[in-house]
Write an enzyme that holds these catalytic residues in place. Structure first.
Site, PDB file in Angstrom:
ATOM      1  N   ASP A   1      -8.024  -5.293   0.059  1.00 18.56           N
ATOM      2  CA  ASP A   1      -8.498  -6.168  -1.022  1.00 18.56           C
ATOM      3  C   ASP A   1      -8.116  -7.630  -0.827  1.00 18.56           C
ATOM      4  O   ASP A   1      -8.606  -8.491  -1.548  1.00 18.56           O
ATOM      5  CB  ASP A   1      -7.926  -5.683  -2.370  1.00 18.56           C
ATOM      6  CG  ASP A   1      -8.498  -4.339  -2.755  1.00 18.56           C
ATOM      7  OD1 ASP A   1      -9.686  -4.103  -2.480  1.00 18.56           O
ATOM      8  OD2 ASP A   1      -7.751  -3.521  -3.322  1.00 18.56           O
TER       9      ASP A   1
ATOM     10  N   HIS B   1       0.857  -1.184   0.000  1.00 19.48           N
ATOM     11  CA  HIS B   1       0.000   0.000   0.000  1.00 19.48           C
ATOM     12  C   HIS B   1       0.891   1.230   0.000  1.00 19.48           C
ATOM     13  O   HIS B   1       1.949   1.227   0.642  1.00 19.48           O
ATOM     14  CB  HIS B   1      -0.901   0.004   1.248  1.00 19.48           C
ATOM     15  CG  HIS B   1      -2.061   0.919   1.126  1.00 19.48           C
ATOM     16  ND1 HIS B   1      -1.973   2.265   1.400  1.00 19.48           N
ATOM     17  CD2 HIS B   1      -3.334   0.697   0.729  1.00 19.48           C
ATOM     18  CE1 HIS B   1      -3.155   2.816   1.186  1.00 19.48           C
ATOM     19  NE2 HIS B   1      -3.992   1.891   0.771  1.00 19.48           N
TER      20      HIS B   1
HETATM   21  N1  ACO Z   1       3.972  -7.754  -4.852  1.00 19.18           N
HETATM   22  C1  ACO Z   1       5.299  -7.767  -5.075  1.00 19.18           C
HETATM   23  N2  ACO Z   1       6.098  -6.679  -4.928  1.00 19.18           N
HETATM   24  C2  ACO Z   1       5.529  -5.528  -4.559  1.00 19.18           C
HETATM   25  C3  ACO Z   1       4.134  -5.439  -4.324  1.00 19.18           C
HETATM   26  C4  ACO Z   1       3.358  -6.607  -4.463  1.00 19.18           C
HETATM   27  N3  ACO Z   1       2.030  -6.575  -4.233  1.00 19.18           N
HETATM   28  N4  ACO Z   1       3.817  -4.169  -3.979  1.00 19.18           N
HETATM   29  C5  ACO Z   1       4.968  -3.499  -3.999  1.00 19.18           C
HETATM   30  N5  ACO Z   1       6.008  -4.300  -4.344  1.00 19.18           N
HETATM   31  C6  ACO Z   1       7.436  -3.932  -4.407  1.00 19.18           C
HETATM   32  C7  ACO Z   1       7.740  -3.111  -5.645  1.00 19.18           C
HETATM   33  O1  ACO Z   1       8.143  -3.940  -6.716  1.00 19.18           O
HETATM   34  C8  ACO Z   1       8.851  -2.226  -5.137  1.00 19.18           C
HETATM   35  O2  ACO Z   1      10.044  -2.975  -5.074  1.00 19.18           O
HETATM   36  P1  ACO Z   1      11.508  -2.243  -5.272  1.00 19.18           P
HETATM   37  O3  ACO Z   1      11.632  -1.303  -4.110  1.00 19.18           O
HETATM   38  O4  ACO Z   1      12.476  -3.359  -5.274  1.00 19.18           O
HETATM   39  O5  ACO Z   1      11.420  -1.516  -6.582  1.00 19.18           O
HETATM   40  C9  ACO Z   1       8.458  -1.923  -3.703  1.00 19.18           C
HETATM   41  O6  ACO Z   1       7.673  -3.064  -3.298  1.00 19.18           O
HETATM   42  C10 ACO Z   1       7.622  -0.659  -3.543  1.00 19.18           C
HETATM   43  O7  ACO Z   1       6.509  -0.752  -4.434  1.00 19.18           O
HETATM   44  P2  ACO Z   1       5.887   0.457  -5.227  1.00 19.18           P
HETATM   45  O8  ACO Z   1       5.112  -0.074  -6.374  1.00 19.18           O
HETATM   46  O9  ACO Z   1       6.943   1.456  -5.499  1.00 19.18           O
HETATM   47  O10 ACO Z   1       4.915   1.038  -4.117  1.00 19.18           O
HETATM   48  P3  ACO Z   1       3.733   2.021  -4.353  1.00 19.18           P
HETATM   49  O11 ACO Z   1       3.483   2.686  -3.065  1.00 19.18           O
HETATM   50  O12 ACO Z   1       3.971   2.872  -5.526  1.00 19.18           O
HETATM   51  O13 ACO Z   1       2.526   1.034  -4.748  1.00 19.18           O
HETATM   52  C11 ACO Z   1       0.712  -0.460  -4.630  1.00 19.18           C
HETATM   53  C12 ACO Z   1       1.533   0.629  -3.895  1.00 19.18           C
HETATM   54  C13 ACO Z   1       0.295   0.060  -6.011  1.00 19.18           C
HETATM   55  C14 ACO Z   1      -0.555  -0.707  -3.829  1.00 19.18           C
HETATM   56  C15 ACO Z   1       1.559  -1.736  -4.754  1.00 19.18           C
HETATM   57  O14 ACO Z   1       1.918  -2.193  -3.467  1.00 19.18           O
HETATM   58  C16 ACO Z   1       0.849  -2.840  -5.540  1.00 19.18           C
HETATM   59  O15 ACO Z   1       0.908  -2.859  -6.761  1.00 19.18           O
HETATM   60  N6  ACO Z   1       0.131  -3.763  -4.829  1.00 19.18           N
HETATM   61  C17 ACO Z   1      -0.639  -4.800  -5.515  1.00 19.18           C
HETATM   62  C18 ACO Z   1      -1.948  -4.220  -6.011  1.00 19.18           C
HETATM   63  C19 ACO Z   1      -2.911  -3.956  -4.897  1.00 19.18           C
HETATM   64  O16 ACO Z   1      -3.131  -4.771  -4.015  1.00 19.18           O
HETATM   65  N7  ACO Z   1      -3.556  -2.760  -4.954  1.00 19.18           N
HETATM   66  C20 ACO Z   1      -4.569  -2.377  -3.986  1.00 19.18           C
HETATM   67  C21 ACO Z   1      -4.062  -1.282  -3.081  1.00 19.18           C
HETATM   68  S1  ACO Z   1      -5.252  -0.871  -1.863  1.00 19.18           S
HETATM   69  C22 ACO Z   1      -6.404   0.001  -2.715  1.00 19.18           C
HETATM   70  O17 ACO Z   1      -6.123   0.746  -3.608  1.00 19.18           O
HETATM   71  C23 ACO Z   1      -7.771  -0.222  -2.371  1.00 19.18           C
END
Ligand code: ACO
Length: 432
Positions: A367, A310
């Site tokens: 979720d 998140h």
């Molecule tokens: N699975 C694997 N790796 C992940 C995940 C995941 N679900 N989420 C983040 N990471 C990793 C990224 O690859 C990144 O790695 P790095 O530092 O080596 O590059 C690091 O964790 C940070 O991730 P970001 O994408 O930069 O974090 P951001 O804050 O931009 O994204 C997000 C948050 C979009 C929710 C992300 O965690 C994600 O895609 N999660 C899966 C989708 C999801 O569940 N979305 C619902 C969110 S809640 C809502 O909106 C209701």
């Protein structure tokens, strides 16, 4: 940093200029540096893709602390509201930032109940769309189309948009259910005024004109809980979209329609559908849980552990904790089991002990467990995000109304750092 120790200004030196930028402190101690004079005084702007360090407004609606895993609507903890409140009461709370009196709640419930029908002509919009279309697209279109039915009221200063707010809250379940019934070719079911908000949704989803459908109170309460947990989440992607569209002066229906589209994306509300599809693919033996987790850690695999991570929570999402327990409760009350819940718990356990997820502070979000309850309610997978939208509706409206009243609000118009070509001479096509 405690409140007294927080400096009143932040010094920024830029070339030969030194700026004392005012510091704002929110009621829960969050600190912001007010940079509104930055460009005028230095010629420079800030660069913050994804706006993770940018406060775009002040707000009294929702507080969340991602480090502590705290979520409160106008001061009331999500745990207390989940246990003791109802979705209709939470709607009022978000719209007024205080709990209603018994008389106010009764009056509001009456308003929400008696605006649930859609104009008969709006039915044609549903039937003109392909049955295979995603219901989120159908809902965004139908909500946008409401502004063609309520033109007189749109933006009417007389009632401060109250009439449109009530209409939207009341009609969203009907729109949602129609989007489903259209897809499966069943007759639309009119709302029933003798039912509560959640029970009426179940009736419109699963009833048919052929026989009376009596919603199961266990399912209605579980749905009410889901709606409470989704009701607001401060300046997330869809809410920021609703505020941004509203900032141009667009009406409430148009702004919320854009919010529905923003919510649809798999990185936002669309994740609930993706989570259940991921769990089903593991259940059906496409990959084991361990193989899936290995893939989720590989950057180039294009796979993420959906429902994990998140932007703001760097600890457990409190909504996920409530939902995990609710999965056990609801399935227990229904006397059912779901292997998807076991798979979800297994994935969570792997993640909690894996350095990749631990070091990045990736925990289950709202979720991750919600889909298991939606599934127990009989809600089809492609409708999951639509149910998120029903829940988020009061949050979107409250934030839009707050924006309208904010004396500091301006049209949203970020800047950019241009990195494209410098000026060059145009050459006719035959000479290129
Ligand atoms: N699975 C694997 N790796 C992940 C995940 C995941 N679900 N989420 C983040 N990471 C990793 C990224 O690859 C990144 O790695 P790095 O530092 O080596 O590059 C690091 O964790 C940070 O991730 P970001 O994408 O930069 O974090 P951001 O804050 O931009 O994204 C997000 C948050 C979009 C929710 C992300 O965690 C994600 O895609 N999660 C899966 C989708 C999801 O569940 N979305 C619902 C969110 S809640 C809502 O909106 C209701």
């Amino acid at each position: 940093m405690n409140q007294e120790a927080t400096p009143k200004t932040a010094k920024l030196s830029f070339g030969d200029k030194v700026l004392d930028l005012p510091v704002m402190v929110g009621s829960e101690g969050e600190v912001a540096i007010d940079i509104r004079q930055l460009r005028a005084k230095t010629g420079a702007i800030t660069y913050d893709p994804g706006l993770g360090n940018t406060g775009s407004c002040t707000s009294k609606i929702t507080f969340l602390d991602g480090e502590q895993g705290i979520l409160r609507y106008s001061g009331y903890s999500i745990e207390d509201l989940a246990k003791q409140s109802s979705f209709v009461e939470v709607m009022w709370l978000l719209l007024h930032q205080q709990l209603p009196s018994a008389a106010q709640l009764a009056q509001f419930t009456q308003e929400i109940t008696y605006h649930t029908m859609l104009h008969e002509d709006l039915k044609h919009l549903f039937s003109s769309l392909p049955k295979t279309g995603h219901p989120m697209a159908v809902c965004a279109a139908a909500v946008g189309a409401l502004s063609t039915f309520y033109q007189k009221n749109v933006g009417s200063p007389a009632d401060n948009n109250w009439g449109d707010s009530v209409r939207l809250l009341a009609k969203m379940p009907t729109i949602a259910a129609y989007s489903y019934k259209h897809g499966i070719g069943q007759p639309f079911m009119y709302p029933r005024n003798d039912l509560g908000y959640a029970a009426n949704i179940l009736h419109m989803m699963f009833g048919t004109p052929c026989e009376r459908y009596e919603p199961n109170p266990v399912l209605a309460r579980a749905l009410d809980l889901l709606l409470i947990l989704h009701a607001d989440h401060e300046q997330n992607c869809s809410t920021s979209t609703v505020r941004t569209v509203g900032s141009s002066g667009a009406n409430l229906f148009a702004s919320v329609s854009a919010g529905i589209s923003a919510l649809w994306g798999p990185l936002h509300g669309g994740a609930n559908q993706e989570v259940i599809e991921m769990l089903m693919s593991i259940r059906d033996g496409k990959r084991s849980a361990v193989e899936f987790m290995d893939l989720a850690k590989k950057k180039d695999s294009g796979v993420r552990l959906m429902g994990f991570g998140h932007r703001v929570y760097k600890n457990f999402d409190p909504r996920a904790l409530i939902l995990k327990k609710a999965c056990d409760d609801v399935l227990g009350q229904l006397g059912r089991q779901d292997p998807l819940l076991d798979i979800a718990k297994e994935l969570e356990q792997i993640a909690l002990h894996d350095d990749y997820f631990v070091s990045r502070k990736l925990y289950p979000n709202v979720d991750f467990y919600s889909g298991i309850i939606y599934k127990a309610l009989g809600i089809p997978v492609e409708m999951f995000t639509v149910f998120f939208a029903i829940g988020r509706m009061p949050g979107w409206i409250a934030q839009w109304l707050e924006y309208k009243k904010d004396p500091e609000a301006k049209i949203t118009r970020p800047r950019q750092v241009f990195v494209g070509a410098n000026q060059r001479a145009y050459r006719a096509v035959e000479t290129r």
